[in-house]
Design a protein around this motif. Sequence first.
Motif, PDB file in Angstrom:
ATOM      1  N   ASN A  16      47.023  52.317  10.934  1.00 46.52           N
ATOM      2  CA  ASN A  16      46.218  53.170  11.806  1.00 46.52           C
ATOM      3  C   ASN A  16      45.601  52.418  12.980  1.00 46.52           C
ATOM      4  N   SER A  21      41.360  48.710  17.379  1.00 46.63           N
ATOM      5  CA  SER A  21      40.530  49.636  18.141  1.00 46.63           C
ATOM      6  C   SER A  21      39.076  49.190  18.175  1.00 46.63           C
ATOM      7  N   PRO A  34      38.906  56.493  22.802  1.00 44.52           N
ATOM      8  CA  PRO A  34      40.071  57.284  22.367  1.00 44.52           C
ATOM      9  C   PRO A  34      40.931  56.562  21.341  1.00 44.52           C
ATOM     10  N   ASN A  38      41.835  58.319  17.771  1.00 44.59           N
ATOM     11  CA  ASN A  38      43.204  58.483  17.284  1.00 44.59           C
ATOM     12  C   ASN A  38      43.434  57.716  15.984  1.00 44.59           C
ATOM     13  N   LYS A  41      42.386  59.625  12.975  1.00 46.15           N
ATOM     14  CA  LYS A  41      43.206  60.795  12.645  1.00 46.15           C
ATOM     15  C   LYS A  41      44.382  60.461  11.736  1.00 46.15           C
ATOM     16  N   ALA A  57      49.613  59.623  16.292  1.00 43.93           N
ATOM     17  CA  ALA A  57      48.213  59.208  16.438  1.00 43.93           C
ATOM     18  C   ALA A  57      48.091  57.692  16.385  1.00 43.93           C
ATOM     19  N   GLU A  60      49.259  56.333  19.725  1.00 37.42           N
ATOM     20  CA  GLU A  60      48.236  56.556  20.759  1.00 37.42           C
ATOM     21  C   GLU A  60      47.088  55.564  20.600  1.00 37.42           C
ATOM     22  N   SER A  61      46.677  55.336  19.372  1.00 38.65           N
ATOM     23  CA  SER A  61      45.602  54.388  19.107  1.00 38.65           C
ATOM     24  C   SER A  61      45.994  52.993  19.579  1.00 38.65           C
ATOM     25  N   TRP A  64      45.953  52.866  23.534  1.00 35.27           N
ATOM     26  CA  TRP A  64      44.610  52.794  24.113  1.00 35.27           C
ATOM     27  C   TRP A  64      43.953  51.452  23.810  1.00 35.27           C
TER      28      TRP A  64
END
Length: 102
Positions: A16, A21, A34, A38, A41, A57, A60-61, A64
């Motif tokens: 994840n 992040s 963001p 993500n 999620k 997701a 996208e994580s 970003w």
Amino acid sequence: MQPGYPNPAQQPPINNNMTMSIVAIFFFWPLAIPAIINASKVNPLLQQGDYAGAQAAANESKKWSKWAIIIGAVWLVIVLLCCLAGGLAGIMGSDTSSSSSY
């Protein structure tokens, strides 16, 4: 397991990217938000069986997070170069003559 139903294909675990992040917050927080959203999620989507959504997701994580780290690192280099240049300019431009104006 009910007879007549095949075993569901075991999907590989999806990262994840929550750690990356969170690290990205220290570099450039506007893009890290963001990334964290993500990343949070991914696990619920996996529990629902939505592997495609979880992978999207996670991607996208990761995207970003990478952008936040890149922009933050570039900004840090620019700030350090400006501080170094300012310090050197202050040293070079300082008046080292021994005349006093008392």
